[in-house]
Design a protein around this motif. Structure first.
Motif, short mmCIF file in Angstrom:
data_model
loop_
_atom_site.label_atom_id
_atom_site.label_comp_id
_atom_site.label_asym_id
_atom_site.label_seq_id
_atom_site.Cartn_x
_atom_site.Cartn_y
_atom_site.Cartn_z
N PRO A 152 0.84 -1.21 0.00
CA PRO A 152 0.00 0.00 0.00
C PRO A 152 0.88 1.27 0.00
O PRO A 152 1.96 1.28 0.58
CB PRO A 152 -0.79 -0.12 1.31
N TYR A 153 0.41 2.29 -0.67
CA TYR A 153 1.10 3.58 -0.65
C TYR A 153 0.08 4.69 -0.89
O TYR A 153 -1.03 4.46 -1.32
CB TYR A 153 2.24 3.62 -1.67
N SER A 154 0.46 5.92 -0.55
CA SER A 154 -0.43 7.08 -0.70
C SER A 154 0.13 8.03 -1.75
O SER A 154 1.33 8.23 -1.84
CB SER A 154 -0.54 7.84 0.62
N THR A 156 -0.97 11.97 -3.78
CA THR A 156 -1.84 13.15 -3.77
C THR A 156 -2.30 13.40 -5.20
O THR A 156 -1.48 13.51 -6.11
CB THR A 156 -1.07 14.37 -3.23
N ASN A 161 -6.08 15.87 -2.75
CA ASN A 161 -6.59 14.81 -1.88
C ASN A 161 -5.60 13.65 -1.83
O ASN A 161 -4.97 13.29 -2.83
CB ASN A 161 -7.93 14.28 -2.39
N VAL A 162 -5.49 13.02 -0.63
CA VAL A 162 -4.63 11.85 -0.48
C VAL A 162 -5.42 10.62 -0.89
O VAL A 162 -6.51 10.36 -0.38
CB VAL A 162 -4.14 11.71 0.98
N VAL A 163 -4.87 9.86 -1.81
CA VAL A 163 -5.53 8.67 -2.34
C VAL A 163 -4.66 7.45 -2.00
O VAL A 163 -3.45 7.46 -2.23
CB VAL A 163 -5.71 8.78 -3.87
N GLN A 164 -5.30 6.42 -1.44
CA GLN A 164 -4.59 5.18 -1.12
C GLN A 164 -4.60 4.27 -2.35
O GLN A 164 -5.63 4.07 -2.97
CB GLN A 164 -5.28 4.44 0.05
N LYS A 165 -3.43 3.74 -2.68
CA LYS A 165 -3.31 2.81 -3.81
C LYS A 165 -2.46 1.63 -3.36
O LYS A 165 -1.80 1.68 -2.32
CB LYS A 165 -2.64 3.49 -5.00
N THR A 166 -2.50 0.58 -4.13
CA THR A 166 -1.64 -0.58 -3.87
C THR A 166 -0.87 -0.91 -5.13
O THR A 166 -1.36 -0.72 -6.25
CB THR A 166 -2.45 -1.81 -3.44
#
Length: 178
Positions: A152-154, A156, A161-166
């Motif tokens: 997982p990483y974040s 912008t 906005n901060v968006v979580q992705k993998t």
């Protein structure tokens, strides 16, 4: 009442495992049935088999001395993990106390007559003994598994906005044994 009589009949027939099971059935219905509790405990103690695992002896040579201890510990751990209801394993610490109490040396335990005598005194039903006579090292070929880890990483986005992705990280895990 019928299960209690059934359990009692098994007990009188010296089928202590079945008696234990039937008394447990009685107790699942009537948990406070004191006579069934007492009889269940008596039947269980009579059905229980005590097994002593003696340390394995190494006759393969000094360079392989540690394998006897490893094998003994591994066997005891496997036996305990098997979680057998009617078997109780006696470990090294308890065995040392018993041997000390009877003034028996570990070398004398290999004598069947002495082991039988000690077993009768301590209620031990079975003994597991062993010798390591030969060790032949063989190296098995390496094996591997292809695995994936989702990291997982974040980030912008353009709006702040901060968006979580993998991210899928692929890797290979190697193992080797002897």
């Amino acid at each position: 009442e019928a299960y209690y009589r059934w359990a009692d009949q098994y007990y009188r027939d010296k089928n202590y495992r079945e008696a234990t099971e039937k008394f447990e059935t009685v107790l699942s219905t009537l948990p406070n049935y004191r006579d069934a509790q007492n009889r269940r405990n008596e039947a269980y103690q009579k059905a229980l088999r005590r097994v002593a695992i003696f340390p394995f002896k190494n006759t393969a040579g000094q360079s392989h001395k540690q394998y006897a201890d490893i094998l003994t510990k591994n066997l005891l751990n496997c036996c305990i993990k098997a979680n057998l209801k009617y078997v109780s394993f006696i470990n090294r610490a308890n065995l040392d106390l018993i041997l000390e109490e009877h003034k028996l040396a570990m070398s004398a335990v290999g004598d069947t007559q002495k082991a039988n005598q000690m077993g009768k005194l301590e209620g031990i039903h079975y003994f597991i003994l062993g010798n390591i006579t030969q060790i032949t090292p063989r190296k098995s070929p390496s094996t591997y598994q292809d695995l994936t880890y989702n990291k997982p990483y974040s980030v912008t986005d353009s709006a702040g906005n901060v968006v979580q992705k993998t991210e899928a990280v692929k890797y290979r895990e190697y193992s080797n044994s002897r």
